[in-house]
Design a protein around this motif. Structure first.
Motif, PDB file in Angstrom:
ATOM      1  N   PRO A  62       0.126  -2.375 -12.011  1.00  0.00           N
ATOM      2  CA  PRO A  62      -1.068  -2.981 -11.425  1.00  0.00           C
ATOM      3  C   PRO A  62      -1.103  -2.750  -9.914  1.00  0.00           C
ATOM      4  O   PRO A  62      -0.095  -2.906  -9.230  1.00  0.00           O
ATOM      5  CB  PRO A  62      -0.895  -4.477 -11.711  1.00  0.00           C
ATOM      6  CG  PRO A  62       0.174  -4.576 -12.734  1.00  0.00           C
ATOM      7  CD  PRO A  62       1.031  -3.364 -12.590  1.00  0.00           C
ATOM      8  N   HIS A  65      -7.589  -4.379  -7.394  1.00  0.00           N
ATOM      9  CA  HIS A  65      -8.395  -5.185  -8.325  1.00  0.00           C
ATOM     10  C   HIS A  65      -9.744  -5.571  -7.735  1.00  0.00           C
ATOM     11  O   HIS A  65     -10.675  -5.882  -8.449  1.00  0.00           O
ATOM     12  CB  HIS A  65      -7.631  -6.439  -8.771  1.00  0.00           C
ATOM     13  CG  HIS A  65      -7.024  -7.223  -7.656  1.00  0.00           C
ATOM     14  ND1 HIS A  65      -7.342  -8.521  -7.410  1.00  0.00           N
ATOM     15  CD2 HIS A  65      -6.117  -6.882  -6.714  1.00  0.00           C
ATOM     16  CE1 HIS A  65      -6.648  -8.960  -6.370  1.00  0.00           C
ATOM     17  NE2 HIS A  65      -5.908  -7.983  -5.924  1.00  0.00           N
ATOM     18  N   GLU A 166      -0.142  19.887 -12.867  1.00  0.00           N
ATOM     19  CA  GLU A 166       0.267  19.490 -11.519  1.00  0.00           C
ATOM     20  C   GLU A 166       0.020  20.618 -10.521  1.00  0.00           C
ATOM     21  O   GLU A 166       0.362  21.775 -10.787  1.00  0.00           O
ATOM     22  CB  GLU A 166       1.769  19.164 -11.572  1.00  0.00           C
ATOM     23  CG  GLU A 166       2.339  18.756 -10.246  1.00  0.00           C
ATOM     24  CD  GLU A 166       3.794  18.301 -10.384  1.00  0.00           C
ATOM     25  OE1 GLU A 166       4.320  18.253 -11.522  1.00  0.00           O
ATOM     26  OE2 GLU A 166       4.389  18.007  -9.342  1.00  0.00           O
ATOM     27  N   ARG A 204       1.028  12.465  -2.366  1.00  0.00           N
ATOM     28  CA  ARG A 204       2.346  12.916  -2.790  1.00  0.00           C
ATOM     29  C   ARG A 204       2.657  14.324  -2.306  1.00  0.00           C
ATOM     30  O   ARG A 204       3.664  14.569  -1.693  1.00  0.00           O
ATOM     31  CB  ARG A 204       2.469  12.819  -4.306  1.00  0.00           C
ATOM     32  CG  ARG A 204       2.774  11.403  -4.731  1.00  0.00           C
ATOM     33  CD  ARG A 204       2.423  11.141  -6.177  1.00  0.00           C
ATOM     34  NE  ARG A 204       2.493   9.720  -6.465  1.00  0.00           N
ATOM     35  CZ  ARG A 204       1.514   8.864  -6.208  1.00  0.00           C
ATOM     36  NH1 ARG A 204       0.406   9.266  -5.637  1.00  0.00           N
ATOM     37  NH2 ARG A 204       1.648   7.587  -6.490  1.00  0.00           N
ATOM     38  N   LEU A 274       0.557 -10.267 -11.958  1.00  0.00           N
ATOM     39  CA  LEU A 274       1.345  -9.400 -11.081  1.00  0.00           C
ATOM     40  C   LEU A 274       2.141 -10.320 -10.167  1.00  0.00           C
ATOM     41  O   LEU A 274       1.559 -11.185  -9.490  1.00  0.00           O
ATOM     42  CB  LEU A 274       0.418  -8.518 -10.237  1.00  0.00           C
ATOM     43  CG  LEU A 274       1.094  -7.751  -9.099  1.00  0.00           C
ATOM     44  CD1 LEU A 274       2.046  -6.700  -9.647  1.00  0.00           C
ATOM     45  CD2 LEU A 274       0.050  -7.074  -8.210  1.00  0.00           C
ATOM     46  N   TRP A 316       7.145  -0.367  -3.829  1.00  0.00           N
ATOM     47  CA  TRP A 316       6.283   0.285  -2.852  1.00  0.00           C
ATOM     48  C   TRP A 316       6.565  -0.311  -1.479  1.00  0.00           C
ATOM     49  O   TRP A 316       7.298  -1.306  -1.371  1.00  0.00           O
ATOM     50  CB  TRP A 316       4.809   0.192  -3.244  1.00  0.00           C
ATOM     51  CG  TRP A 316       4.298  -1.178  -3.559  1.00  0.00           C
ATOM     52  CD1 TRP A 316       4.469  -1.862  -4.725  1.00  0.00           C
ATOM     53  CD2 TRP A 316       3.557  -2.053  -2.691  1.00  0.00           C
ATOM     54  NE1 TRP A 316       3.869  -3.101  -4.651  1.00  0.00           N
ATOM     55  CE2 TRP A 316       3.296  -3.231  -3.417  1.00  0.00           C
ATOM     56  CE3 TRP A 316       3.077  -1.945  -1.394  1.00  0.00           C
ATOM     57  CZ2 TRP A 316       2.584  -4.310  -2.869  1.00  0.00           C
ATOM     58  CZ3 TRP A 316       2.349  -2.999  -0.854  1.00  0.00           C
ATOM     59  CH2 TRP A 316       2.113  -4.168  -1.595  1.00  0.00           C
ATOM     60  N   PRO A 343      -2.075  -3.526   0.900  1.00  0.00           N
ATOM     61  CA  PRO A 343      -3.276  -3.962   0.170  1.00  0.00           C
ATOM     62  C   PRO A 343      -3.943  -5.194   0.775  1.00  0.00           C
ATOM     63  O   PRO A 343      -4.944  -5.667   0.237  1.00  0.00           O
ATOM     64  CB  PRO A 343      -2.732  -4.271  -1.230  1.00  0.00           C
ATOM     65  CG  PRO A 343      -1.276  -4.514  -1.062  1.00  0.00           C
ATOM     66  CD  PRO A 343      -0.838  -3.714   0.128  1.00  0.00           C
ATOM     67  N   LEU A 349      -8.373   1.460  -2.337  1.00  0.00           N
ATOM     68  CA  LEU A 349      -9.202   2.078  -3.369  1.00  0.00           C
ATOM     69  C   LEU A 349     -10.658   2.118  -2.898  1.00  0.00           C
ATOM     70  O   LEU A 349     -11.347   3.133  -3.050  1.00  0.00           O
ATOM     71  CB  LEU A 349      -9.070   1.270  -4.659  1.00  0.00           C
ATOM     72  CG  LEU A 349      -9.779   1.788  -5.899  1.00  0.00           C
ATOM     73  CD1 LEU A 349      -9.041   1.284  -7.138  1.00  0.00           C
ATOM     74  CD2 LEU A 349     -11.227   1.377  -5.987  1.00  0.00           C
TER      75      LEU A 349
END
Ligand SMILES: Cc1cc2nc3c(=O)[nH]c(=O)nc-3n(C[C@H](O)[C@H](O)[C@H](O)COP(=O)(O)OP(=O)(O)OC[C@H]3O[C@@H](n4cnc5c(N)ncnc54)[C@H](O)[C@@H]3O)c2cc1C
Length: 633
Positions: A62, A65, A166, A204, A274, A316, A343, A349
């Motif tokens: 997760p 949101h 990839e 990445r 979460l 993270w 976040p 996002l």
């Protein structure tokens, strides 16, 4: 196959999953929300794409949101907003953030509520949100959103969304990017030529392959996110979507946060959660179930035998990085590949989807031959300052919890037993208790700069790029919470319900935002001045992006005050609903003026003499230094 029935019409010719075109107009790398949104937005504009994702599209970790109003406007355009609203609870309960010591525990100081603020358009903010946008804030955990976007992308671009492939190499040629793609199933590699590449890989590999520096502090704080199923319905206080936990071991900062994941309820009735815990220096990091469950139960304050099922564990870090370039030749970085921050503020996002939206109409216009390739330079000039601002603001939001701990009497050097005593004083019926409660309340209220940050979400503006700037433009003017609509070029077109627009009914008016054409430039004028403006539009050269005229009924003339134009004035709006230009009155030779404006806008404008991201990069370093210092204590 995607998880929901794909009931959308294909917008591109289907590709057989085994078929690999040698050339493609746009190759998208990464099937997170930003890559999938890019695929849908480009398909809607008739641009052929291929998307490669190194994993599958299902996520067990997760993350995001909260979907802010500007993102929901984009999702509405993409045709996914209704599905999101259907899964996002309509009730008010989730629009709250709380601070507690824990959920439960052995003493009266455990399970103690410290404060609460309305959030994400809830409470008094509902009116302000409704004035800013025709679309409401939504809450849908990314573990469900990603699957929904995947289903829509596959439906509109069938056979073009490919898992387990990839990107491993990129070469730039004059007329194309040549990408090397590894098939992770068979181990085969193939090379694909793309006119343009959208790198939405979360940061990445693309930055490294493209030689992009990611500026800013990394590894500021370690966090362990555990996705769990557990019953917390006994918790009377559990009425918020997000609860921060302040305990003595946090040295004055939250020990973690608890977020309801639904699916049907986003409060104490939620079956899934979460649990994000801040990892202190020296703390065990083992992912074994027993270690994680011990840490979770300790933070929640529930007993050793309280049933908890661990679904996944992820690690993270807080970082505050912004790519030094968002464009390298024919490749564009978007989303987390271009900017990563904590976040706190929920801007990752959201900002990434807004990158995709900014880029999609420009790529489409260039590929259709309606704009010169220079339009694409404006992507970096517009999005990088906003990303730097959002990164600084997110780090500052993370720092707003410290004063709550200090007001409680917690901090470095205050041990466990002493800390709980300080919390007892806070709760006591004494003058000192009353003083501390007032101080905590004030510190909690500071967090409205995060949870009621409507101006950050809806009020940001582009100061240079595909627009004709006016004197004094700023990336963000005013405080994070005070949103004022503006039609200054670079701003989002102000929203106003038009009662007399075509298709409007007394119960379903049309928003000014719904007048904007997603493929062309839209010219908003008053009905009374439609004649000369219609002549101007009709007289434009046939080459170049078309301009569509939208006269507004004189009975809806309030739009003129909102946009600060008079009866003959006009506002030119881009396909992404950003104002490109406005004129307060009818100019002498409207056709010539409009032709010039269109040429300048579609050529992408000019960069600012001074980098508008620079002040935000300084704020990023300052906020990160303060957070690192607090984390190391
Ligand atoms: C705990 C937490 C809470 C958060 N809450 C919020 C919130 O409320 N609101 C918000 O806006 N943001 C939030 N965020 C941030 C948000 O999750 C990210 O900003 C968002 O996922 C970025 O989307 P993306 O598509 O850019 O990258 P990602 O979601 O990381 O997707 C990138 C994809 O690219 C793939 N990939 C990587 N390398 C390659 C390669 N070489 N080839 C092919 N594919 C590749 C990856 O497998 C991945 O699927 C939160 C983050 C965390 C950690």
């Amino acid at each position: 196959m995607p998880p929901t029935p794909a009931n959308r019409t294909a917008l591109l010719d289907p590709l057989d999953p085994g078929e690999w075109p040698e050339e493609i107009p746009v190759l998208i790398v990464g099937g997170g929300p930003v890559g999938l949104s890019s695929a849908i937005l480009l398909a809607q504009r008739g641009i052929e794409t291929l998307l490669v994702e190194r994993r599958s599209f299902e996520s067990r970790f997760p993350r995001a949101h909260l979907l802010n109003v500007r993102t929901m406007e984009i999702f509405d355009e993409m045709g996914v907003a209704d599905d999101i609203y259907a899964l996002s609870p309509a009730d008010e309960n989730w629009r709250k953030v709380a601070w507690y010591t824990s959920v439960a525990g052995p003493s009266p100081e455990h399970g103690l509520k410290l404060g609460e603020v309305p959030a994400w358009g809830g409470g008094v903010d509902a009116v302000r949100h409704a004035q800013a946008s025709p679309r409401a804030f939504a809450n849908l955990p990314q573990i469900r959103l990603d699957g929904l976007l995947w289903a829509h992308a596959e439906a509109v671009a069938p056979g073009r969304i490919r898992a387990f492939h990839e990107l491993t190499g990129v070469e730039q040629a004059d007329d194309a990017v040549v990408a090397t793609i590894l098939d992770r199933g068979s181990g085969e590699t193939r090379r694909i030529r793309a006119r343009y590449l959208v790198a939405a890989d979360g940061g990445r590999v693309s930055a490294e392959l493209l030689g992009v520096e990611r500026e800013g502090p990394k590894a500021i704080q370690d966090v362990i996110s555990c996705y769990v199923s557990t019953d917390l319905s006994f918790w009377e206080g559990g009425t918020a979507l997000l609860t921060h936990s302040m305990q003595p071991s946090g040295n004055g900062r939250p020990v973690g946060a608890l977020q309801a994941l639904g699916p049907h309820y986003y409060d104490r009735r939620s079956p899934e959660w979460l649990v994000a815990r801040v990892r202190r220096g020296g703390e065990e990091v083992s992912d074994d179930e027993a270690t994680q469950l011990r840490g979770i139960r300790r933070m929640l304050g529930v007993s050793e035998d309280h049933p908890i099922t661990l679904q996944s564990v992820s690690h993270w870090q807080y970082e505050g990085v912004v790519a030094d370039r968002f464009r390298v030749g024919r490749a564009f970085l978007a989303g987390d590949a271009a900017h990563r921050h904590p976040p706190t503020g929920g801007l990752g996002l959201n900002g990434g989807v807004q990158d995709a939206h900014n880029l999609a109409w420009k790529l489409a216009a260039v590929l259709r031959g309606e704009a010169p390739a220079s339009l694409l330079d404006s992507y970096e000039w517009e999005r990088r300052p906003v990303a730097a601002h959002n990164t600084a603001h997110s780090l500052e939001n993370a720092g707003r919890h410290g004063p709550i701990g200090a007001a409680l009497g917690l901090g470095p050097g205050v041990g466990e037993a002493e800390g709980w005593k300080q919390i007892e004083i806070f709760a006591s019926d004494t003058a000192e208790g009353e003083r501390r409660r007032a101080a905590v309340e004030a510190a909690v209220l500071e967090n409205t700069n995060d949870y009621s940050q409507l101006n950050v979400e809806a009020g940001f503006a582009y100061v240079a790029g595909a627009l004709l700037p006016e004197e004094g433009s700023e990336v963000l003017s005013g405080s994070p919470t005070e949103f004022r609509p503006s039609a200054r070029p670079g701003s989002h077109l102000p929203h106003l319900w038009l009662q007399h627009a075509r298709g409007a009914t007394p119960t379903a008016p049309v928003s000014t935002l719904d007048l904007v054409d997603p493929r062309r430039l839209t010219l908003l004028v008053s009905e009374g001045a439609a004649g000369p403006w219609a002549e101007a539009v009709a007289g434009l050269a046939g080459t170049g992006v078309p301009v569509v005229l939208r006269p507004i009924d004189e009975r809806d003339s309030a739009w003129r005050d909102l946009c600060e134009v008079d009866a003959g004035g006009a506002v030119l709006v881009r396909p992404d609903r950003k104002v490109a230009w406005r004129t307060r009155r009818l100019p002498g030779r409207p056709r010539d003026v409009l032709e010039d404006v269109r040429r300048t806008v579609m050529a992408g404008g000019r960069p600012c003499a001074e980098d508008p991201a620079a002040p935000f990069m300084r704020r990023i370093r300052d906020a990160a230094a303060a957070l690192s210092a607090a984390a190391s204590r």
